[in-house]
Design an enzyme around this catalytic site. Sequence first.
Site: not given
Length: 330
Positions: A67, A215-217, A219-221, A223-224
């Site tokens: 990274y 876990p938040l796809a 960033g999709l999850l 809501g942004k």
Amino acid sequence: MNDSFRTLGRSGLQVSAIGFGAWAIGGPFMARGKPAGWGPVDDEESVAAVHRALDLGVTFFDTADVYGTGHSERVLGRALSGRWDEVVIATKFGNTFDAATRTLTGQDISPGYLRQACRASLERLGTDHIDLYQLHIGDAPPERVDELIATLEELVDEGLIRSYGWSTDDPERAAAFAKGPHCAAVQHEINVLHDAPAMLAVCDTHELASVNRGPLAMGLLTGKYGPDSRLPMDDVRGDSPAWMTFFKDGRPAPEFLAMLDAIRDILTSDGRTLAQGALGWLLARSGRTVPIPGIRTVAQAEQNAGALRHGPLAQAQLEQIDELLQPHAG
């Protein structure tokens, strides 16, 4: 047990139920001529985010040597200096890279390189041991498992690592690695839009922690992002490589936006933000899960750590979500 903590598989180590994913704080780097990072990063903000997460009860930090081609480990090491006794640190090996050009150059899982990579990560982090050392090549040949386990067990014996795992989405590979005495976890993709029952079954069978990547796809999850969102090309989501299911051509995939709309009200119930609801789903999905949402700002640290306060969703809410997503199952 306190909902704020989980046991990291057979290692017996106690970790916060929500971790800190450190991919983004590595900043830009390239893989096969394409962006592999999440765009520009502010190191001072990254350090502040780590400190804020710690103050809010987050004790599990997951990074990888590749990274930012070492940069994530260095920033994390700087942020955690003097506080190593408060945290459990996970990093990964298997990718080779050129730090000068911030470019991934290939893969190497030979015993010699594994040892070299381990010592390099320890130096960048500024610590004397790694709590969870993970193979970062998800499709590494199964016939190399015995050799890898033997080397990793030697590193345990030498006190350089405490436990190890595999970052893979293949349950058979995870099960093969689990025969190692100090194998403690598998890191794999799972979220409310993309369940992984076969991998959770492997974790139950072999007493492994389920470290939750994505876990938040991506960033999709949070809501942004909506139908008109467009991610920049220096963001790995903007270029949308083939494995990037939640974003296509730099935009949120419509089918996943539709799934999110169907369950939004449940995820945001009881005063949760959308992200906190998504993390709460994972905490309710299994007692072995440890989500590691990507964090690079103080605000993100505060929001994700807030999921610890809210805890798991109720079983009835999980059942409602299953029903609502059923029409979208393909």
